[in-house]
Design an enzyme around this catalytic site. Structure first.
Site, short mmCIF file in Angstrom:
data_model
loop_
_atom_site.label_atom_id
_atom_site.label_comp_id
_atom_site.label_asym_id
_atom_site.label_seq_id
_atom_site.Cartn_x
_atom_site.Cartn_y
_atom_site.Cartn_z
N GLU A 1 -3.37 24.88 -8.96
CA GLU A 1 -3.00 26.11 -8.11
C GLU A 1 -1.22 26.34 -7.77
O GLU A 1 -0.33 26.23 -7.17
CB GLU A 1 -2.78 25.97 -6.18
N GLU B 1 -12.07 27.08 -7.69
CA GLU B 1 -12.69 26.77 -5.49
C GLU B 1 -12.87 28.12 -5.29
O GLU B 1 -12.10 28.75 -5.72
CB GLU B 1 -10.89 25.94 -5.67
C1 BGP Z 1 -6.51 24.55 -2.52
C2 BGP Z 1 -6.50 23.27 -2.93
C3 BGP Z 1 -7.64 21.91 -2.84
C4 BGP Z 1 -8.38 22.24 -1.29
C5 BGP Z 1 -8.62 23.81 -0.90
C6 BGP Z 1 -8.80 24.21 0.57
O1 BGP Z 1 -5.50 25.33 -2.27
O2 BGP Z 1 -6.10 23.22 -4.27
O3 BGP Z 1 -6.86 21.07 -2.91
O4 BGP Z 1 -7.93 21.90 -0.24
O5 BGP Z 1 -7.61 24.94 -1.20
O6 BGP Z 1 -7.75 24.27 1.65
P1 BGP Z 1 -7.55 23.14 2.70
O7 BGP Z 1 -7.93 21.43 2.06
O8 BGP Z 1 -6.44 23.27 3.13
O9 BGP Z 1 -8.72 23.56 3.33
#
Ligand code: BGP
Length: 475
Positions: free
Chosen positions: A175, A373
């Site tokens: 990201e 993701e």
């Molecule tokens: C993205 C990241 C992850 C992950 C996900 C969910 O931004 O790449 O590392 O954690 O989001 O976000 P969160 O954990 O804040 O719910």
């Protein structure tokens, strides 16, 4: 019709959010090892060192370091074709600037990849997922420093050489574009290890750090392709399309400007050059960015093979009459979209936005796409009998897979795979909570650190297994 025969169904995680063992076998401290837990309303807090009495959730996380065989066996049972995780930089180079890598760290990933390959699961590896060595921040100022390019490339090359016969799919920076939303600066810290001082120009720093990362990414990709020409090396973009709130031309233009600021990274990764609007913006704002002729040549030589991206939600924006010269800064410019619902954390649920995103990338870049993701963070309830019923998670994923299918079947998008986020419950990157859960597998661990770490299948486990076994026909 339908998804490719070799479609990469799987799940995604990141080292610092699940491995734990933060100080074992020679591992150094990473920037996330000095960030506390939070709760629903507070973001994680950067302490810069480990303070007594504070809660640092990723120090133990879900102890994947010790449980990886059990967890990979469960992934195999779901039928995973791939498993996306990251290599913790600090296991390989504990401080980031050593001459020699740490053999114990290298061995951990050797063993873990072997375990995946035993079941025919392809590792998909992110090199930098919010977990750079803390030492590089304290000693060099993080990615504000050009020296970081060499340290990162050395780390990347060490991994490419060591795992060249085990790992085919790679990504450089997770990201990378999230830091463009400077907001409260947390993403700039997570991506670049930068804590902004009040007297500093945050925007200038962000563009500078991003530039060094883009050059490092390109150099690493070039080296990777020489080490193994079969490598598929991608970028990783956080995709949250920004819609105009209305069809008012001012709003349309503002949304377009916001998209340019957030997604110029993809142009650099795929085309090897900056879009003119960004170069003009630097000039107009008198931002002094150190970009050399050699850098520009490197960017051209290290283009990505595919675009990996995360997709959770869409944003919405409208023009501010008092601020016609739109200055995109993230959170404060986002408005609620009345046509979509949101999760308990305010993330707007918009499956059609995924199809829109797949089309958007394809129309601009014409390279294969990989959704690395996607998912629904939610509170789960562990029933007396040990079951976990999570129809809300299934529903979220069903709707997104269905849109992704339309993008492939009706729009001709070239999609390589799909790895829903947090296939096993892990620490949230944003809040540091354990109870914001994404997994098909429940882990008995809670925000306050309690729990026996046992693993249990949620209802969604069987559902996803069926999705994979029918290559997305039964969703
Ligand atoms: C993205 C990241 C992850 C992950 C996900 C969910 O931004 O790449 O590392 O954690 O989001 O976000 P969160 O954990 O804040 O719910």
């Amino acid at each position: 019709m339908g998804f490719r025969k070799d479609f990469l169904w799987g799940g995604a995680v990141a080292a610092h959010q699940l491995e734990g063992a933060y100080d074992r076998d020679g591992k150094g401290l990473s920037i996330m090892d000095v960030v506390t837990g939070g709760d629903v309303n507070t973001r994680r807090r950067i302490t810069g060192e480990i303070l007594k009495g504070e809660n640092y959730p990723n120090h133990e996380a879900i102890d994947f370091y010790d449980y990886y065989k059990e967890d990979i066996r469960l992934f195999a049972e779901m039928g995973f074709k791939c498993f996306r995780t990251s290599i913790a930089w600090t296991r390989i180079f504990p401080n980031g600037d050593e001459e020699q890598p740490n053999e114990a760290g290298l061995k951990f990933y050797d063993d873990m990849f072997d375990e995946c390959l035993k079941y025919g699961i392809e590792p998909v590896i992110t090199l930098s997922h919010f977990e750079m060595p803390l030492h590089l921040v304290q000693e060099y100022g993080g990615w504000r420093n050009r020296k970081l390019i060499d340290f990162f490339v050395k780390f990347a090359v060490t991994c490419f050489e060591r795992y060249k016969d085990k790992v085919k799919y790679w990504m450089t920076f997770n990201e990378i574009n999230n830091q463009a939303d400077i907001g409260d600066g947390f993403m700039l810290y997570a991506n670049s290890g930068i804590i902004i001082k009040p007297e500093e120009n945050a925007e200038e720093l962000m563009y500078q750090a991003s530039h060094y990362e883009l050059v490092a990414s390109a150099e690493a990709i070039k080296a990777g392709h020489e080490i193994n020409p079969k490598f598929q090396i991608g970028c990783m973009i956080a995709m949250c399309p920004i819609y105009p709130a209305t069809c008012r031309p001012e709003d349309i233009l503002q949304a377009e400007k916001a998209m340019q600021k957030r997604y110029y990274y993809t142009d650099v990764h795929v085309k090897g050059e900056y879009p003119v609007n960004i170069l003009k913006y630097w000039e107009r704002k008198d931002l002094k960015i150190d970009v050399t002729e050699e850098d520009l040549a490197v960017l051209k030589q290290g283009c990505v093979d595919y675009i990996g991206f995360s997709y959770y939600m869409s944003f919405c924006t409208k023009a501010e009459p008092d601020n016609p010269e739109y200055d995109y800064r993230g959170e404060k410019d986002r408005i609620k979209n009345q046509y979509v619902k949101a999760s308990e954390w305010g993330w707007q649920i918009d499956p059609i936005g995924l199809r829109y995103s797949l089309n958007w990338f394809t129309d601009r870049y014409k390279v294969p796409l990989f959704i690395v993701e996607n998912g629904f963070g939610a509170y789960d309830t562990l029933e007396e009998d040990g079951s976990i019923h999570d129809p809300y998670r299934v529903e979220y994923l069903q709707h997104h897979i269905s849109e992704m299918k339309k993008a492939v079947e009706e729009d001709g998008v070239d999609l390589m795979g799909y790895t829903p986020w947090g296939c096993i419950d892990l620490v949230s990157a944003g809040t540091g909570e354990m109870d914001k859960r994404y997994g098909f597998i429940y882990v008995d661990k809670h925000n306050d650190g309690t729990g026996d770490l046992s693993r249990r299948k949620k209802d969604s486990f069987e559902w996803y297994k069926e999705v994979i076994s029918t290559n997305g026909e039964n969703i």
